[in-house]
Motif scaffolding. Structure first.
Motif, PDB file in Angstrom:
ATOM      1  N   ARG A   1     -14.101  88.982  29.225  1.00 57.47           N
ATOM      2  CA  ARG A   1     -14.872  90.048  28.566  1.00 57.47           C
ATOM      3  C   ARG A   1     -14.295  91.421  28.879  1.00 57.47           C
ATOM      4  NH1 ARG A   1     -20.233  88.130  30.829  1.00 57.47           N
ATOM      5  NH2 ARG A   1     -20.846  86.502  29.409  1.00 57.47           N
ATOM      6  N   ARG A   2     -14.008  91.641  30.155  1.00 57.34           N
ATOM      7  CA  ARG A   2     -13.582  92.963  30.610  1.00 57.34           C
ATOM      8  C   ARG A   2     -12.129  93.270  30.243  1.00 57.34           C
ATOM      9  NH1 ARG A   2     -14.248  92.794  36.151  1.00 57.34           N
ATOM     10  NH2 ARG A   2     -12.029  92.605  36.485  1.00 57.34           N
ATOM     11  N   GLU A   3     -11.243  92.300  30.442  1.00 57.44           N
ATOM     12  CA  GLU A   3      -9.805  92.561  30.316  1.00 57.44           C
ATOM     13  C   GLU A   3      -9.210  92.177  28.962  1.00 57.44           C
ATOM     14  OE1 GLU A   3      -8.205  94.253  32.587  1.00 57.44           O
ATOM     15  OE2 GLU A   3      -9.886  94.259  33.999  1.00 57.44           O
ATOM     16  N   ARG A   4      -9.907  91.344  28.213  1.00 52.72           N
ATOM     17  CA  ARG A   4      -9.433  90.883  26.903  1.00 52.72           C
ATOM     18  C   ARG A   4      -7.997  90.353  26.944  1.00 52.72           C
ATOM     19  NH1 ARG A   4     -12.863  93.863  23.177  1.00 52.72           N
ATOM     20  NH2 ARG A   4     -14.878  93.685  24.178  1.00 52.72           N
ATOM     21  N   PRO A   5      -7.779  89.259  27.671  1.00 47.87           N
ATOM     22  CA  PRO A   5      -6.412  88.717  27.757  1.00 47.87           C
ATOM     23  C   PRO A   5      -5.923  88.239  26.387  1.00 47.87           C
ATOM     24  CG  PRO A   5      -7.988  87.145  28.617  1.00 47.87           C
ATOM     25  CD  PRO A   5      -8.751  88.414  28.352  1.00 47.87           C
ATOM     26  N   ASP A   6      -4.623  88.120  26.277  1.00 46.86           N
ATOM     27  CA  ASP A   6      -4.027  87.624  25.035  1.00 46.86           C
ATOM     28  C   ASP A   6      -4.153  86.110  24.919  1.00 46.86           C
ATOM     29  OD1 ASP A   6      -2.872  90.143  23.947  1.00 46.86           O
ATOM     30  OD2 ASP A   6      -1.850  90.113  25.882  1.00 46.86           O
ATOM     31  N   LEU A   7      -4.283  85.428  26.069  1.00 46.27           N
ATOM     32  CA  LEU A   7      -4.361  83.968  26.085  1.00 46.27           C
ATOM     33  C   LEU A   7      -4.967  83.529  27.417  1.00 46.27           C
ATOM     34  CD1 LEU A   7      -1.913  81.508  24.648  1.00 46.27           C
ATOM     35  CD2 LEU A   7      -2.346  81.248  27.070  1.00 46.27           C
ATOM     36  N   ILE A   8      -5.651  82.383  27.389  1.00 45.68           N
ATOM     37  CA  ILE A   8      -6.269  81.841  28.603  1.00 45.68           C
ATOM     38  C   ILE A   8      -5.760  80.423  28.841  1.00 45.68           C
ATOM     39  CG2 ILE A   8      -8.451  81.153  29.697  1.00 45.68           C
ATOM     40  CD1 ILE A   8      -9.799  83.334  27.881  1.00 45.68           C
TER      41      ILE A   8
ATOM     42  N   CYS B   1     -15.184  77.512  27.933  1.00 48.04           N
ATOM     43  CA  CYS B   1     -14.582  77.761  26.630  1.00 48.04           C
ATOM     44  C   CYS B   1     -15.663  77.939  25.562  1.00 48.04           C
ATOM     45  CB  CYS B   1     -13.638  76.619  26.258  1.00 48.04           C
ATOM     46  SG  CYS B   1     -12.700  76.900  24.741  1.00 48.04           S
ATOM     47  N   GLU B   2     -16.652  77.057  25.553  1.00 48.92           N
ATOM     48  CA  GLU B   2     -17.733  77.155  24.566  1.00 48.92           C
ATOM     49  C   GLU B   2     -18.441  78.505  24.652  1.00 48.92           C
ATOM     50  OE1 GLU B   2     -19.957  73.666  25.609  1.00 48.92           O
ATOM     51  OE2 GLU B   2     -18.723  72.347  24.347  1.00 48.92           O
ATOM     52  N   LYS B   3     -18.711  78.963  25.873  1.00 51.61           N
ATOM     53  CA  LYS B   3     -19.385  80.255  26.051  1.00 51.61           C
ATOM     54  C   LYS B   3     -18.513  81.400  25.549  1.00 51.61           C
ATOM     55  CE  LYS B   3     -22.496  78.931  29.712  1.00 51.61           C
ATOM     56  NZ  LYS B   3     -23.422  79.486  30.666  1.00 51.61           N
ATOM     57  N   MET B   4     -17.226  81.345  25.832  1.00 55.62           N
ATOM     58  CA  MET B   4     -16.331  82.412  25.370  1.00 55.62           C
ATOM     59  C   MET B   4     -16.230  82.429  23.849  1.00 55.62           C
ATOM     60  SD  MET B   4     -13.298  82.898  28.154  1.00 55.62           S
ATOM     61  CE  MET B   4     -12.937  81.223  28.600  1.00 55.62           C
ATOM     62  N   LYS B   5     -16.253  81.267  23.238  1.00 54.72           N
ATOM     63  CA  LYS B   5     -16.131  81.200  21.778  1.00 54.72           C
ATOM     64  C   LYS B   5     -17.400  81.687  21.079  1.00 54.72           C
ATOM     65  CE  LYS B   5     -11.967  79.902  21.847  1.00 54.72           C
ATOM     66  NZ  LYS B   5     -10.940  80.844  21.411  1.00 54.72           N
ATOM     67  N   GLN B   6     -18.517  81.776  21.796  1.00 60.99           N
ATOM     68  CA  GLN B   6     -19.779  82.258  21.227  1.00 60.99           C
ATOM     69  C   GLN B   6     -19.905  83.775  21.307  1.00 60.99           C
ATOM     70  OE1 GLN B   6     -22.736  80.084  23.413  1.00 60.99           O
ATOM     71  NE2 GLN B   6     -22.228  78.135  22.433  1.00 60.99           N
TER      72      GLN B   6
END
Length: 146
Positions: A47-54, A69-74
């Motif tokens: 959320r804070r850093e907005r990476p290009d890939l995880i 992953c599910e939480k991030m995709k929401q």
């Protein structure tokens, strides 16, 4: 002409050996690397850093990699970040569950560095192309609205 920053990769794995090995390898390849040892912290960093890939392990303390992953995709802030699962789980059902959770790829441990790098670069290219296409579509829409 402004210089482009190196891609930012977030590693989420509770195994410090895996984190160290991947961190050193990706850092040597010119990536900026963030690390997290839990899904909850991984979500905060994303959320804070907005990476290009995880790069996300599945077996984590607290919430699993799937749930992470599910939480991030929401969430709008993190939904567009490509997630590559990297796990010792090799069963087809585990891989399918990773894709259903929102992952774009799945790498099994032990991994080959060249394979990891090729997949990272492929998904970073796809992400850049998607962003450019969205930018061009927005420009086209503005043009036609005039």
């Amino acid at each position: 002409m402004s210089e482009q920053r190196p891609p930012l990769i977030l590693l989420v794995d509770d195994n410090t050996n895996n984190l160290g090995v991947l961190y050193n390898y990706l850092d040597a390849e010119g990536f900026t690397v963030l690390v997290s040892q839990s899904g909850e912290r991984g979500i905060e960093l994303a959320r804070r850093e907005r990476p290009d890939l995880i790069l996300l392990d599945i077996m984590l303390p607290g919430i699993s990699g799937y749930e992470t992953c599910e939480k991030m995709k929401q969430e709008p802030e993190t939904a567009g970040i490509p997630v590559i699962f990297i796990s010792a789980l090799t069963d087809v059902d585990d891989k399918v569950r990773g894709f259903r959770a929102g992952g774009v790829d799945y790498i099994t441990k032990p991994f080959q560095y060249e394979d990891v790098l090729a997949r990272i670069n492929t998904h970073l290219t796809i992400k850049r192309q998607r962003e450019e296409l969205n930018r061009l579509n927005a420009t086209k829409d503005r043009f036609f609205s005039i």
